[in-house]
Scaffold this active site. Structure first.
Site, PDB file in Angstrom:
ATOM      1  N   CYS A   2      72.284 -19.435 -42.603  1.00  0.00           N
ATOM      2  CA  CYS A   2      73.640 -18.650 -41.987  1.00  0.00           C
ATOM      3  C   CYS A   2      74.238 -17.677 -43.125  1.00  0.00           C
ATOM      4  O   CYS A   2      74.049 -17.852 -44.043  1.00  0.00           O
ATOM      5  CB  CYS A   2      74.768 -19.906 -41.746  1.00  0.00           C
ATOM      6  N   ARG A  27      68.642 -12.679 -44.170  1.00  0.00           N
ATOM      7  CA  ARG A  27      68.674 -14.130 -44.541  1.00  0.00           C
ATOM      8  C   ARG A  27      67.948 -14.978 -43.281  1.00  0.00           C
ATOM      9  O   ARG A  27      67.966 -16.270 -43.219  1.00  0.00           O
ATOM     10  CB  ARG A  27      70.025 -14.617 -44.849  1.00  0.00           C
ATOM     11  N   TRP A  76      72.008 -20.062 -38.052  1.00  0.00           N
ATOM     12  CA  TRP A  76      70.694 -20.565 -38.281  1.00  0.00           C
ATOM     13  C   TRP A  76      70.621 -21.936 -37.829  1.00  0.00           C
ATOM     14  O   TRP A  76      71.216 -22.887 -38.456  1.00  0.00           O
ATOM     15  CB  TRP A  76      69.927 -20.342 -39.262  1.00  0.00           C
ATOM     16  N   ASN A 102      79.002 -22.379 -43.271  1.00  0.00           N
ATOM     17  CA  ASN A 102      77.640 -22.438 -43.658  1.00  0.00           C
ATOM     18  C   ASN A 102      77.519 -23.828 -44.304  1.00  0.00           C
ATOM     19  O   ASN A 102      78.449 -24.177 -45.005  1.00  0.00           O
ATOM     20  CB  ASN A 102      77.331 -21.319 -44.724  1.00  0.00           C
ATOM     21  N   GLY A 103      76.439 -24.519 -43.958  1.00  0.00           N
ATOM     22  CA  GLY A 103      76.288 -25.930 -44.586  1.00  0.00           C
ATOM     23  C   GLY A 103      76.230 -26.924 -43.735  1.00  0.00           C
ATOM     24  O   GLY A 103      75.730 -26.703 -42.522  1.00  0.00           O
ATOM     25  N   GLU A 497      49.815 -18.750 -54.741  1.00  0.00           N
ATOM     26  CA  GLU A 497      51.074 -17.838 -54.324  1.00  0.00           C
ATOM     27  C   GLU A 497      50.616 -16.717 -53.218  1.00  0.00           C
ATOM     28  O   GLU A 497      51.017 -16.540 -52.344  1.00  0.00           O
ATOM     29  CB  GLU A 497      51.293 -16.998 -55.660  1.00  0.00           C
ATOM     30  N   LYS A 501      52.117 -16.662 -49.609  1.00  0.00           N
ATOM     31  CA  LYS A 501      52.590 -15.475 -48.909  1.00  0.00           C
ATOM     32  C   LYS A 501      52.116 -15.107 -47.633  1.00  0.00           C
ATOM     33  O   LYS A 501      52.543 -14.675 -46.675  1.00  0.00           O
ATOM     34  CB  LYS A 501      52.203 -14.103 -50.032  1.00  0.00           C
ATOM     35  N   GLU A 504      53.369 -17.463 -44.876  1.00  0.00           N
ATOM     36  CA  GLU A 504      54.676 -17.138 -44.959  1.00  0.00           C
ATOM     37  C   GLU A 504      55.073 -16.104 -43.716  1.00  0.00           C
ATOM     38  O   GLU A 504      55.958 -16.272 -42.999  1.00  0.00           O
ATOM     39  CB  GLU A 504      55.301 -17.041 -46.233  1.00  0.00           C
ATOM     40  N   HIS A 520      34.620 -30.030 -54.230  1.00  0.00           N
ATOM     41  CA  HIS A 520      35.294 -31.716 -53.791  1.00  0.00           C
ATOM     42  C   HIS A 520      35.513 -31.943 -52.585  1.00  0.00           C
ATOM     43  O   HIS A 520      36.419 -32.617 -52.322  1.00  0.00           O
ATOM     44  CB  HIS A 520      36.097 -31.949 -54.891  1.00  0.00           C
ATOM     45  N   LYS A 619      64.726 -18.289 -47.928  1.00  0.00           N
ATOM     46  CA  LYS A 619      65.178 -17.505 -48.986  1.00  0.00           C
ATOM     47  C   LYS A 619      65.911 -18.287 -50.042  1.00  0.00           C
ATOM     48  O   LYS A 619      65.545 -18.440 -51.344  1.00  0.00           O
ATOM     49  CB  LYS A 619      66.106 -16.460 -48.318  1.00  0.00           C
TER      50      LYS A 619
HETATM   51  C1  AGP Z   1      58.577 -17.524 -51.055  1.00  0.00           C
HETATM   52  O1  AGP Z   1      58.101 -15.963 -50.761  1.00  0.00           O
HETATM   53  C2  AGP Z   1      59.790 -18.019 -50.491  1.00  0.00           C
HETATM   54  N1  AGP Z   1      60.820 -17.293 -49.957  1.00  0.00           N
HETATM   55  C3  AGP Z   1      60.248 -19.245 -51.185  1.00  0.00           C
HETATM   56  O2  AGP Z   1      59.070 -20.017 -51.631  1.00  0.00           O
HETATM   57  C4  AGP Z   1      61.253 -19.326 -52.482  1.00  0.00           C
HETATM   58  O3  AGP Z   1      60.360 -19.019 -53.474  1.00  0.00           O
HETATM   59  C5  AGP Z   1      61.735 -20.648 -52.799  1.00  0.00           C
HETATM   60  O4  AGP Z   1      62.460 -20.964 -51.347  1.00  0.00           O
HETATM   61  C6  AGP Z   1      62.709 -20.965 -53.785  1.00  0.00           C
HETATM   62  O5  AGP Z   1      63.726 -19.812 -53.949  1.00  0.00           O
HETATM   63  P1  AGP Z   1      64.672 -19.500 -55.004  1.00  0.00           P
HETATM   64  O6  AGP Z   1      63.484 -18.866 -55.836  1.00  0.00           O
HETATM   65  O7  AGP Z   1      65.709 -18.529 -54.609  1.00  0.00           O
HETATM   66  O8  AGP Z   1      65.218 -20.759 -55.575  1.00  0.00           O
END
Ligand code: AGP
Length: 624
Positions: A2, A27, A76, A102-103, A497, A501, A504, A520, A619
């Site tokens: 949010c 966001r 959200w 938010n929260g 990673e 990506k 995601e 394995h 995020k």
């Molecule tokens: C990765 O592309 C993501 N956006 C996610 O894994 C992110 O790295 C993770 O949520 C941690 O966020 P931060 O680095 O802001 O703590």
């Protein structure tokens, strides 16, 4: 996540709120709304869907009384489906209080029942409406538990907010208006970020500095259990228990230009392309090749303790956790310090054992990730010194850790973390080299690594030149629904990673594995329908990884290989070849990750996905 924007000033609030909400779009959200306070009444507009849908239903501001105070929100959904009724702002049953939140209010069900028993009505399925109603209840009737009645003076609104905040378990970032106070805006924070931008004649509350910088670069960052009361003549900050606190104005350390697309189609593309510059900024002034030393001002006073540490625990989530895995490798290889990496979400609940001499390093781009923050608090409670590697200046993790190093890569707007990863690895590399120098690492070896670090931005530039070639590879494999990413040693986290990506933003199933683990079990999956992406650069395990590639090819698997420039032999193992410039093994992750970011980006675009607003909104997870 949010987003909150609220405005009090001399200009019409509506366009400022809409613009601010657009700045928070990255966001992710599913509905949006705003409330203006004009002529002692609220004008509320909200809708499911995008900001564009909100704009379509907004009337033109009334030229005679446009409303110069207002609150806006992108939601959200967590409690209740994403629809217009559940969208914020919410208004209390008396119609006098409106809030954006938010929260998560964890005890909302109990409070809702209590309020309903008192005759209060609810219209939405959200936890947030309880906030509006509880404030409204106290405002109208007093505080039954303490027997207090509302003060009959200018502080009544503020008082009612404080009474309500005491009752909430959970997290909140809030902007609140009361129709009896047409010149007052209140913000409050616990567990969700809230910033007050302070202009000459205007104030903007936002959950993210991106919504503020267009108006001012001066801001105060509220801490948990703090609130701010704003009127046209100024603002005062206090705890939610009504104790005045003095907050220093800070510079928001990024510009409007940095949060704009600058000709790129997506923020993710911009941030991938920015990596040479971002990395150079991250390294800038921190490397002294001549003396083979690293200068990390933020942890200068902690270096002695770090040098003597018996164990380093790195804790983070997602991409930052992958950077932590690279860090583990480097601390062990270069500094010979035992290191381990913990998912923050596991660490926080595991009753972890922190022995004397353990140092915890939390890694986070946003500095607001709830699990990482909780892990920091856990570690501190158990007596560990906790350091932060954080990008967002002044963020909660930056403030809660004992000391730390900023990444200095500027705002990362794309949901998929890219330039933050390269900078996280760069900082961990510098730290490992410096600790190595203080322990066993020779001056020559450190100097050579440091001077090579300097050359990495140019090397990344060369990789970026292959973007079109990588796009072709993505296109040729775009129909494949399952991918493998394989690496060894320091490049194993890069394989993880690469897979993250792709999942995601392309919604393609991908697994990252240490290449040797494939035999394995996962090898059973190999077919010509499952691309296997290998990081097979020149390194100490090069021959081993060639063996792993052979295993895949023997089963008819298709290979996409990231190799070292000039390695002509490897071409015969590759259906597709991508090269990176030669680099020392320990420094390779900052290069090998770049083609994998591009691969995921192009695959997502080719599949028609909205790269900057993917389904995953992680995020800064759980900081809605
Ligand atoms: C990765 O592309 C993501 N956006 C996610 O894994 C992110 O790295 C993770 O949520 C941690 O966020 P931060 O680095 O802001 O703590």
């Amino acid at each position: 996540m949010c987003g909150i924007v609220a405005y009090l000033g001399q200009k019409p609030a509506q366009p400022i709120l809409v613009e601010g909400l657009k700045r928070l779009e990255y966001r992710g959200y599913d509905s949006a709304g705003l409330a203006l306070l004009a002529e002692s009444s609220f004008r509320i507009h909200k809708t499911a869907g995008r900001i564009a849908a909100l704009e379509a239903i907004l009337p033109k501001p009334d030229p005679l009384n446009p409303g110069t105070i207002g609150i806006g929100h992108t939601r959200w959904a967590t409690h209740g489906e994403p629809n217009t009724i559940n969208a914020h702002p919410h208004v209390d049953a008396t119609g006098k209080i409106t809030i954006v939140h938010n929260g998560i209010i964890e005890n909302y069900a109990t409070l809702k029942k209590w309020l309903m028993d008192k005759g209060c009505t609810f219209t939405s399925a959200t936890d947030s409406e309880v906030i509006a109603n509880l404030i409204g209840y106290f405002y109208a009737t007093g505080a039954p538990r303490t027997g207090q009645t509302p003060p009959d003076n200018e502080n009544k609104f503020e008082w009612a907010v404080q009474q309500a905040l005491r009752e909430f378990c959970g997290t909140y970032g809030l902007a609140i208006m009361c129709s009896d106070y047409p010149n007052m805006l209140i913000g409050a924070k616990k567990g969700s970020p809230l910033i007050l931008g302070v202009g000459d004649t205007e104030y903007i509350i936002a959950s993210d500095a991106a919504a503020i910088v267009e108006h001012t670069t001066q801001a105060i960052y509220l801490s948990d259990n703090e609130m701010v009361v704003i009127t046209p003549t100024g603002f005062r900050t206090k705890t939610t228990d009504n104790v005045l606190v003095t907050k220093r104005l800070k510079d928001i350390e990024f510009s409007l230009e940095q949060i704009e697309l600058a000709g790129h189609v997506h923020y993710m593309a911009k941030e991938i392309a920015e990596q040479p510059r971002a990395l150079a900024t991250c390294l800038g002034g921190r490397i002294d090749v001549k003396n083979a030393r690293v200068i990390l001002g933020g942890i200068q006073n902690q270096l002695r303790e770090l040098t003597r540490t018996r164990r380093i625990i790195l804790t983070a989530c997602g991409t930052a956790w992958h950077a932590g895995l690279v860090g583990e490798f480097l601390f062990e290889q270069l500094a010979r310090i035992p290191a381990e990496v913990e998912y923050a979400s596991e660490f926080r609940y595991r009753n972890p054992i922190i022995q004397d001499g353990t140092i915890v390093i939390a890694i986070s781009q946003s500095g607001e990730t709830a699990d990482t923050l909780a892990a920091v608090e856990q570690a501190k409670e158990r007596g560990a010194m906790v350091l932060g590697l954080v990008n967002v200046v002044g963020s909660t993790i930056a403030r809660k850790t004992d000391a730390g190093v900023y990444l200095r890569v500027g705002p990362e707007i794309g949901v998929a973390s890219t330039k933050a990863f390269t900078a996280q690895v760069a900082v961990l590399t510098m730290l490992a080299i410096e600790l190595g120098r203080r322990r066993h690492l020779s001056s020559d070896c450190a100097a050579s690594l440091l001077s090579e670090l300097h050359s990495l931005p140019l090397k990344i530039d060369k990789i970026l030149e292959q973007s079109e070639h990588i796009k072709d590879i993505a296109r040729e494999n775009i129909g494949r629904e399952n991918w493998l990413f394989l690496g060894r040693g320091v490049n194993y986290p890069v394989a993880l990673e690469g897979a993250l990506k792709l999942k995601e933003i392309s919604y393609i199933h991908a697994e990252g594995l240490p290449a040797a683990e494939m035999k394995h079990g996962p090898i059973a999956l190999i077919t010509d329908q499952m691309p296997a992406v290998f990081i097979a650069t020149k390194c100490s395990q090069y021959d081993k990884i060639i063996g792993n590639i052979e295993e895949v090819r023997a089963r008819g698997g298709r290979t996409i290989i990231v190799a070292t420039e000039g390695d002509h032999d490897i071409a015969r193992y590759a259906d597709h070849l991508i090269t990176i410039p030669e680099a020392t093994e320990q420094l390779q992750p900052m290069l090998t990750v770049v083609p994998l970011q591009l691969l995921a980006y192009h695959a997502a675009v080719l599949r028609g996905h909205d790269v900057d607003r993917p389904r995953n909104l992680a995020k800064s997870v759980t900081v809605e």
